[in-house]
Write a protein that holds these residues in place. Sequence first.
Motif, PDB file in Angstrom:
ATOM      1  N   SER A 156      52.760  37.872  28.742  1.00 35.16           N
ATOM      2  CA  SER A 156      52.327  37.348  30.043  1.00 35.16           C
ATOM      3  C   SER A 156      50.876  37.717  30.272  1.00 35.16           C
ATOM      4  CB  SER A 156      53.168  37.944  31.170  1.00 35.16           C
ATOM      5  OG  SER A 156      54.494  37.508  31.091  1.00 35.16           O
ATOM      6  N   ARG A 157      50.263  37.005  31.196  1.00 36.24           N
ATOM      7  CA  ARG A 157      48.872  37.310  31.543  1.00 36.24           C
ATOM      8  C   ARG A 157      48.783  38.760  32.013  1.00 36.24           C
ATOM      9  NH1 ARG A 157      49.046  32.594  35.216  1.00 36.24           N
ATOM     10  NH2 ARG A 157      48.665  34.205  36.747  1.00 36.24           N
ATOM     11  N   PRO A 158      47.721  39.459  31.657  1.00 35.52           N
ATOM     12  CA  PRO A 158      47.584  40.874  32.030  1.00 35.52           C
ATOM     13  C   PRO A 158      47.683  41.115  33.539  1.00 35.52           C
ATOM     14  CG  PRO A 158      45.914  40.276  30.423  1.00 35.52           C
ATOM     15  CD  PRO A 158      46.629  39.010  30.804  1.00 35.52           C
ATOM     16  N   GLU A 159      47.147  40.182  34.344  1.00 35.62           N
ATOM     17  CA  GLU A 159      47.219  40.367  35.796  1.00 35.62           C
ATOM     18  C   GLU A 159      48.660  40.294  36.307  1.00 35.62           C
ATOM     19  OE1 GLU A 159      45.819  36.078  35.116  1.00 35.62           O
ATOM     20  OE2 GLU A 159      45.295  38.020  34.296  1.00 35.62           O
TER      21      GLU A 159
END
Length: 155
Positions: free
Chosen positions: A33-36
């Motif tokens: 998943s996206r780091p954010e």
Amino acid sequence: MHHHGYLWTGPKERFDQEALRRPPHPEPAPAGSRPELIQRYREVVTEFPTVDLPPIETAYWLIKPRSLVRGTWEEAKEAAVWLGERLAEHASRFASEKDRDTTRLAQVVNAAAERLHSGSDVSYGCYLERPLYLSLAVVTCSPNHAIPELACPVA
């Protein structure tokens, strides 16, 4: 069965931080998943149980720190009286004139007593002056009917 009372007042912008008012998803963000998203999940897992913001689901007050409990009552009527006293304390600051109506406030308290007597939770919120928000809740405990697995915060 007993009841715990909770009170929160603060800026409407803070109240609107819904991510911190919802329990974290039971499963973390998937690998890749996206780091954010991963970071946001970690923040919610860490902050939701401790942040003083009112949870979207009233029963989740029970997982918040014990220090946030403003009162405990064995009788539903006593808890409803506390709710009414808090409403009366803040009524002069209600942004809406309709919310200040004493007949309406008495109806809110009577309805709260009935709901609490049946084992349900009660949550009430309204805008105060200077865009502040007031959130009041009385949560039935031992067990809570909505989420029975939640433990009593003062036991």
